[in-house]
Write an enzyme that holds these catalytic residues in place. Structure first.
Site, PDB file in Angstrom:
ATOM      1  N   TYR A  72       6.016  -6.552  -3.853  1.00  0.00           N
ATOM      2  CA  TYR A  72       5.923  -6.511  -2.387  1.00  0.00           C
ATOM      3  C   TYR A  72       6.794  -7.614  -1.783  1.00  0.00           C
ATOM      4  O   TYR A  72       6.548  -8.800  -2.003  1.00  0.00           O
ATOM      5  CB  TYR A  72       4.448  -6.690  -2.015  1.00  0.00           C
ATOM      6  CG  TYR A  72       4.074  -6.644  -0.554  1.00  0.00           C
ATOM      7  CD1 TYR A  72       4.896  -6.077   0.413  1.00  0.00           C
ATOM      8  CD2 TYR A  72       2.844  -7.154  -0.151  1.00  0.00           C
ATOM      9  CE1 TYR A  72       4.512  -6.040   1.748  1.00  0.00           C
ATOM     10  CE2 TYR A  72       2.445  -7.117   1.184  1.00  0.00           C
ATOM     11  CZ  TYR A  72       3.289  -6.567   2.119  1.00  0.00           C
ATOM     12  OH  TYR A  72       2.908  -6.538   3.439  1.00  0.00           O
ATOM     13  N   HIS A 100       7.272  -7.408   5.405  1.00  0.00           N
ATOM     14  CA  HIS A 100       6.415  -7.876   6.494  1.00  0.00           C
ATOM     15  C   HIS A 100       6.495  -9.379   6.742  1.00  0.00           C
ATOM     16  O   HIS A 100       5.662  -9.922   7.463  1.00  0.00           O
ATOM     17  CB  HIS A 100       4.948  -7.485   6.243  1.00  0.00           C
ATOM     18  CG  HIS A 100       4.734  -6.006   6.336  1.00  0.00           C
ATOM     19  ND1 HIS A 100       4.072  -5.291   5.385  1.00  0.00           N
ATOM     20  CD2 HIS A 100       5.131  -5.121   7.265  1.00  0.00           C
ATOM     21  CE1 HIS A 100       4.051  -4.018   5.733  1.00  0.00           C
ATOM     22  NE2 HIS A 100       4.688  -3.888   6.872  1.00  0.00           N
ATOM     23  N   ASP A 130       6.532  -3.250  12.309  1.00  0.00           N
ATOM     24  CA  ASP A 130       6.315  -2.076  11.461  1.00  0.00           C
ATOM     25  C   ASP A 130       5.277  -1.139  12.085  1.00  0.00           C
ATOM     26  O   ASP A 130       5.449   0.079  12.084  1.00  0.00           O
ATOM     27  CB  ASP A 130       5.854  -2.559  10.078  1.00  0.00           C
ATOM     28  CG  ASP A 130       5.779  -1.440   9.057  1.00  0.00           C
ATOM     29  OD1 ASP A 130       6.452  -0.420   9.243  1.00  0.00           O
ATOM     30  OD2 ASP A 130       5.044  -1.597   8.068  1.00  0.00           O
TER      31      ASP A 130
END
Ligand code: ADP
Ligand code: SF4
Length: 688
Positions: free
Chosen positions: A170, A173, A266
């Site tokens: 990941y 963000h 997002d």
């Protein structure tokens, strides 16, 4: 109905590393406020998504180590083997329906405060936490980097033992260690992990390599990567280094799950972004990699999805919110029932739950978060157990949901509405600037109700208690809503605001029903969600000179929870609205209002020819009260119960109104429960 052949492409299988997804519907990782605190609720919720046809169902972010502790937020947790059983249950539920289970491993770097573990979080540099918390991170040395790589590898192996099919790296963000190493803003290291892009991407590349080596033989290893931070040259962008990163790592991961950062970019609401808003940023990725690409953008239309696949923007349709609003979206397309899709309205009430560290709720889907604890399924509802006739008074979101769900149970339902249209507050609110998609709350329910021959709609029928006694109803639900107060009472004012008679006073209902104001208008927002801000925007658009006054420290302060606050305040400033915070109204006079500072009580006077009071709603209970006072006549009228539901019971969000209507329908003809009416996840006492 057979599936429309135009949508066949959406049901083609997709190879993801060593795994095959059965179709192109991909529920990307999303937080939900359940996480490690509510594992049974979580497993049931994910299972329902798999049942609804999502070929890949992902977890939320899952803390891979105790030094990345996101408490008090309820995220996933895989600190050691003790967490495995919780995940195995999630995986089991997903596998039960033939879907692949994906886990998003996270190390949150300076984003986590580690309130529970009390460890200092590790990050590329020593830095204060990114909320206003006095915590700092520890700058990682070589040994720390080595340790982190081992933790990630161990977590990946553990995830494989849980049964996950896809194990994420990941880097999105603006929330994870790898993304912070990548960023020039957060990485001024002078070793081989800082400086050039090649160096800054090193940790991400190593984590990918480690994960592939550890689990890549049997599990797919996707990357979640933010290709733009919308910060221009200050951040990563698809025009500069983010593109370079995709080029550098193009064939390494088994799948690219791409989006824009940070989370509030997002997950933009429909108030600020159309469906498909990420497409211009992510569309380059597929041109660079041969691996499957997943993207999001609040897609609910199968035509738009087909276009995305055919035009080579993405291989799989990613969704968080559309899968929350309708876990059965893929199934409905597959079964030729596109008009049954319960489309996300882009309100971010789901995000609010995560922010408040409680299991999320959804405006459109009242069963969200209730799958396990109340046994509510989004597509199944128990058949009726009596031949009762039910009258619903008021066709706002509460009344419509109650009528629809009771109708689906098979009851004879009468839905009476005073006005000529269905929708109640949603009808009015969806006409406010940029809230048009909120009309989907009405549209979905209206379509469903009109398919049900056992639900009669009576428009233009303002019912009084006497009318209701003649209607042959066995159960009556009063869903008459809650108009806005005209006296200024609310959080700040416990009594009427002095001087209201001397100026032109309006409520949100007046504005929504067409009152047009000119000149100096003061909007007083003591409610703090969207209404004050959106009315200021509307009045400004209409040409008024607007001042927004609020006792809070910023505009629409509750919308921090829905990721909208900064956009609302920016928009109002740019439109020319004067904003006065930390002030309440002391008194109103002709052509002016006296404000008082909430800290010092110091007063100031400002010009205002009209005042819009956004302070509080007050339940409309006249019909309910009248029926109660005639309860001795119920038996002769055949009435067994009279309930007040939704905003008429207690004003709140549209989500709460829908939920209340749904609950009424579910509980019709059920035993009255004494005690807690839902299952709880109880913490087991440790044996030592
Ligand atoms: P909720 O959010 O609880 O659904 P709303 O305010 O959206 O509440 O909707 C309430 C609806 O009830 C409105 O459409 C209103 O016109 C209608 N209504 C109010 N009083 C009556 C009544 N006496 N008879 C029929 N409809 C009513
Ligand atoms: Fe969509 Fe709102 Fe439901 Fe979230 S709460 S899924 S944004 S409808």
């Amino acid at each position: 109905m057979p599936r429309d052949p135009r949508y066949d492409i959406l049901f083609e299988p997709v190879k993801i590393g060593p795994k095959i997804a059965r179709n192109r519907f991909y529920q990307v990782p999303h937080c939900n406020g359940m996480g490690h605190q509510h594992p049974s609720s979580l497993a049931a919720m994910r299972g329902v998504k798999a049942e609804g046809g999502w070929a890949v169902v992902s977890t939320e972010e899952v803390e891979l180590h105790y030094s990345s502790d996101l408490s008090p937020f309820n995220e996933g947790r895989l600190w050691d083997d003790a967490d495995i059983p919780y995940h195995s249950r999630v995986v089991e539920k997903i596998h039960e329906h033939g879907s692949l289970a994906a886990i998003e491993l996270v190390y949150s770097s300076f984003h986590s405060i580690n309130n529970y573990s009390r460890e200092a979080p590790l990050s590329a540099i020593c830095r204060p936490n990114d909320s206003y918390d006095p915590t700092y991170s520890h700058a990682m040395n070589k040994a720390d980097i080595k340790a982190f790589r081992q933790w990630h590898r161990d977590a990946a192996l553990r995830a494989k033992r849980c049964g996950y099919d896809l194990i994420y790296v990941y880097c999105g963000h603006n929330l994870t260690l790898q993304s912070h190493f990548l960023s020039r803003r957060y990485n001024d290291r002078t070793d081989e992990y800082g400086g050039s892009l090649e160096n800054r991407v090193r940790l991400l590349r190593e984590t990918l390599q480690d994960t592939l080596e550890a689990v890549g033989d049997t599990c797919a290893v996707p990357i979640r990567f933010a290709v733009d931070e919308l910060l221009g040259s200050e951040g990563l962008s698809c025009e500069n280094e983010a593109r370079d990163v995709v080029e550098m790592l193009a064939e390494m991961p088994d799948l690219w799950d791409v989006n824009i950062a940070d989370w509030d970019n997002d997950s933009q609401t429909s108030r600020f972004a159309e469906s498909g808003y990420q497409e211009p940023f992510i569309s380059f990725v597929k041109k660079i990699t041969s691996k499957p690409v997943v993207g999001v953008g609040r897609y609910t239309s199968p035509d738009a999805m087909v276009k995305l696949i055919k035009s080579g923007v993405m291989d799989m349709i990613g969704a968080a919110r559309p899968s929350i609003a309708d876990p059965f979206l893929p199934k409905k397309i597959e079964e030729g029932r596109v008009e049954d899709i319960r489309e996300c309205i882009g309100c971010n009430m789901c995000v609010v739950g995560d922010h408040q560290a409680v299991p999320m709720r959804c405006t459109q889907n009242p069963t969200m978060g209730e799958e396990w604890r109340r046994d509510w399924h989004p597509e199944k509802i128990a058949k009726k157990t009596s031949d009762s006739r039910i009258l619903i008074v008021g066709a706002g979101p509460t009344g419509m949901e109650a009528a629809m769900a009771l109708g689906q149970r098979g009851y004879e339902v009468m839905l009476a509405e005073a006005t000529k249209e269905l929708g109640g507050r949603v009808r009015h609110e969806s006409r406010l600037p940029s809230l048009i998609q909120w009309g989907r709350v009405r549209d979905y329910r209206e379509y469903q109700i009109r398919q049900l021959s056992n639900v009669e709609i009576y428009l233009d029928n303002q019912l009084a208690a006497d009318d209701i006694l003649t209607l042959d109803a066995n159960h009556v639900a009063i869903a008459t809503g809650s108009p806005w107060r005209r006296d200024g009472r609310g959080r700040e004012h416990h009594h009427d605001i002095p001087g209201l008679d001397s100026n032109a006073i309006y409520t949100p209902d007046d504005i929504m029903q067409g009152a047009t104001l000119t000149g100096d208008v003061l909007v007083y927002d003591d409610e703090h969600y969207y209404m004050g801000g959106v009315l200021a925007e509307k009045l400004c658009q209409d040409g008024a000179n607007v001042t927004l006054v609020t006792p809070a420290t910023d505009v629409s302060t509750f919308t921090h929870n829905s990721l909208e606050q900064h956009r609302i305040q920016k928009q109002l400033i740019e439109m020319g609205v004067t904003i006065i915070t930390t002030h309440s109204i002391a008194s109103v006079a002709a052509d002016s209002v006296t404000l008082a500072c909430t800290y010092t009580s110091r007063e100031q006077q400002i010009a205002a020819q009209s005042v819009v009071l956004v302070t509080a709603m007050l339940p409309e209970t006249a019909v309910f009260d009248a029926l109660q006072s005639h309860s001795e006549q119920w038996a002769d009228a055949g009435i067994k119960t009279v309930d007040c539901i939704g905003d008429a019971y207690a004003p709140g969000t549209i989500a709460a109104a829908v939920w209340s209507g749904h609950r009424y329908a579910r509980e019709m003809d059920t035993e009255n429960v004494t005690g807690v009416p839902f299952k709880r996840e109880l913490i087991r006492l440790s044996s030592n």
